[in-house]
Design a protein around this motif. Structure first.
Motif, PDB file in Angstrom:
ATOM      1  N   ARG A  18       0.947  -1.137   0.224  1.00  0.00           N
ATOM      2  CA  ARG A  18      -0.024   0.044  -0.263  1.00  0.00           C
ATOM      3  C   ARG A  18       0.877   1.233  -0.124  1.00  0.00           C
ATOM      4  O   ARG A  18       0.382   2.047  -0.813  1.00  0.00           O
ATOM      5  CB  ARG A  18      -0.836  -0.129   1.259  1.00  0.00           C
ATOM      6  N   GLN A  22       1.142   4.436  -3.086  1.00  0.00           N
ATOM      7  CA  GLN A  22       0.601   5.549  -2.803  1.00  0.00           C
ATOM      8  C   GLN A  22       1.785   6.376  -3.123  1.00  0.00           C
ATOM      9  O   GLN A  22       2.584   6.999  -2.143  1.00  0.00           O
ATOM     10  CB  GLN A  22       0.136   5.911  -1.465  1.00  0.00           C
ATOM     11  N   SER A  25       2.206   9.243  -0.680  1.00  0.00           N
ATOM     12  CA  SER A  25       2.817   8.920   0.774  1.00  0.00           C
ATOM     13  C   SER A  25       4.368   8.950   0.712  1.00  0.00           C
ATOM     14  O   SER A  25       5.138   9.349   1.565  1.00  0.00           O
ATOM     15  CB  SER A  25       2.564   7.588   1.249  1.00  0.00           C
ATOM     16  N   THR A  80      -2.699   8.107   8.783  1.00  0.00           N
ATOM     17  CA  THR A  80      -3.711   8.168   7.864  1.00  0.00           C
ATOM     18  C   THR A  80      -4.088   6.792   7.339  1.00  0.00           C
ATOM     19  O   THR A  80      -5.258   6.474   7.013  1.00  0.00           O
ATOM     20  CB  THR A  80      -3.184   8.932   6.538  1.00  0.00           C
ATOM     21  N   ASP A  81      -2.901   5.921   7.109  1.00  0.00           N
ATOM     22  CA  ASP A  81      -3.413   4.413   6.555  1.00  0.00           C
ATOM     23  C   ASP A  81      -4.178   3.727   7.552  1.00  0.00           C
ATOM     24  O   ASP A  81      -5.328   3.147   7.011  1.00  0.00           O
ATOM     25  CB  ASP A  81      -1.892   3.557   6.224  1.00  0.00           C
ATOM     26  N   ARG A  84      -7.781   5.076   7.748  1.00  0.00           N
ATOM     27  CA  ARG A  84      -8.570   4.824   6.473  1.00  0.00           C
ATOM     28  C   ARG A  84      -8.967   3.361   6.781  1.00  0.00           C
ATOM     29  O   ARG A  84     -10.101   3.030   6.429  1.00  0.00           O
ATOM     30  CB  ARG A  84      -7.554   4.836   5.209  1.00  0.00           C
ATOM     31  N   ASP A  85      -8.341   2.464   7.339  1.00  0.00           N
ATOM     32  CA  ASP A  85      -8.769   1.124   7.513  1.00  0.00           C
ATOM     33  C   ASP A  85      -9.877   1.220   8.746  1.00  0.00           C
ATOM     34  O   ASP A  85     -10.949   0.337   8.691  1.00  0.00           O
ATOM     35  CB  ASP A  85      -7.664   0.315   8.243  1.00  0.00           C
ATOM     36  N   GLN A  87     -12.022   3.713   8.972  1.00  0.00           N
ATOM     37  CA  GLN A  87     -13.269   4.322   8.304  1.00  0.00           C
ATOM     38  C   GLN A  87     -14.000   3.440   7.289  1.00  0.00           C
ATOM     39  O   GLN A  87     -15.052   3.246   7.204  1.00  0.00           O
ATOM     40  CB  GLN A  87     -12.915   5.694   7.582  1.00  0.00           C
ATOM     41  N   THR A  88     -12.983   2.681   6.801  1.00  0.00           N
ATOM     42  CA  THR A  88     -13.640   1.632   5.648  1.00  0.00           C
ATOM     43  C   THR A  88     -14.258   0.323   6.181  1.00  0.00           C
ATOM     44  O   THR A  88     -14.767  -0.530   5.618  1.00  0.00           O
ATOM     45  CB  THR A  88     -12.524   1.187   4.538  1.00  0.00           C
ATOM     46  N   SER A 168      -9.738   8.915  12.495  1.00  0.00           N
ATOM     47  CA  SER A 168     -10.037  10.192  11.408  1.00  0.00           C
ATOM     48  C   SER A 168      -8.656  10.617  10.603  1.00  0.00           C
ATOM     49  O   SER A 168      -7.706  10.840  11.437  1.00  0.00           O
ATOM     50  CB  SER A 168     -10.737  11.551  11.864  1.00  0.00           C
ATOM     51  N   GLY A 169      -8.403  10.213   9.325  1.00  0.00           N
ATOM     52  CA  GLY A 169      -7.395  10.710   8.694  1.00  0.00           C
ATOM     53  C   GLY A 169      -7.237  12.261   8.549  1.00  0.00           C
ATOM     54  O   GLY A 169      -5.967  12.754   8.608  1.00  0.00           O
ATOM     55  N   GLU A 170      -8.314  12.979   8.591  1.00  0.00           N
ATOM     56  CA  GLU A 170      -8.208  14.413   8.530  1.00  0.00           C
ATOM     57  C   GLU A 170      -7.685  14.912   9.938  1.00  0.00           C
ATOM     58  O   GLU A 170      -6.942  15.914   9.905  1.00  0.00           O
ATOM     59  CB  GLU A 170      -9.725  14.832   8.457  1.00  0.00           C
TER      60      GLU A 170
END
Length: 258
Positions: A18, A22, A25, A80-81, A84-85, A87-88, A168-170
């Protein structure tokens, strides 16, 4: 091969793939620190004329900064990674499997460690091409790479902890400038004993980032400085242990809620 090793290998392979896929990244941690290095080396070259300045090459003096600045990117990338895991729903699905929390953290950090090593090799290459001669020689470069791995683990685990707490990535990206404040309030551009402003020297002395930078700098500029190496490695190890412990605790709390 043990079950734990298989689990770590599976998550690590995914993390490395991953990260490699990216460019957003992988490229900024290589380009931005080197760009800042070149700007500072051009604009602050006159600093080398200060009495007591440890070298006549500001590029050599400042080359330590990209190693720590690049490590700060590890915090954002790891966080961030993992966010994302979360959030998904990937982390929720993993919670239904026998995967151990320690395997998840170790695997997630693998991509960050690989990227940290690539960054360190890139900065070393930039320095050598620019004419910097490492005072500690090849053994010092190997020590520098080991230090880069340790720092990447520490900052990567810190990013994982923040991701597990915020989800949260944000939020992780919003915290990134705060980490940079520590970099700019350190001895990145001037040796601490030559900082004329009292409050700034006191802040730089209390700032752990100063000792991480000075550990790297000692290998480049002065050779084998036992005190600088001991302080740098001790702080990096403490950061790694504390961040891993905090991330493990946050992961256990996160898994309880899923």
């Amino acid at each position: 091969m043990s079950t734990l090793a298989v689990q770590v290998g599976a998550i690590a392979g995914r993390s490395i793939r991953r990260t490699a896929r990216q460019p957003a990244s992988a490229i900024p941690p290589l380009v931005f620190p080197v760009a800042l290095l070149l700007v500072n080396a051009g604009g602050l070259k006159a600093s080398t004329r200060l009495p007591g300045f440890p070298t006549d090459s500001f590029l050599a003096f400042a080359l330590a900064v990209p190693f720590i600045q690049g490590a700060l990117f590890s915090t954002m990338n790891a966080g961030t990674d993992l966010a994302r895991d979360i959030q998904t729903g990937f982390l929720s699905r993993l919670s239904l499997t026998p995967l151990r929390g320690s395997a998840l953290l170790a695997g997630q950090l693998a991509g960050i460690v690989v990227l940290g090593l690539v960054q360190a090799l890139f900065y070393v290459a930039v320095g050598l091409v620019a004419g910097v001669r490492f005072a500690s020689g090849l053994p010092g470069i190997l020590v520098l790479l080991a230090f880069a791995v340790l720092v990447s683990i520490g900052f990567g685990a810190l990013g994982s902890f923040l991701a597990l707490r915020t989800g949260s990535g944000e939020a992780i990206q919003g915290l990134f400038p705060v980490l940079f404040v520590f970099l700019f309030l350190s001895s990145m551009n001037t040796p601490r004993d030559l900082i004329a402003v009292d409050w700034f020297r006191a802040v730089a002395t209390a700032n752990p980032v100063s000792y991480l930078i000075e550990c790297v700098r000692s290998l480049i500029v002065s050779g084998w400085d036992g005190r600088a190496l001991a302080l740098g490695f001790a702080l990096a190890l403490a950061l790694a242990v504390a961040s891993l412990a905090a991330a493990s605790w946050a992961l256990a709390r996160r898994m309880e809620r899923t």
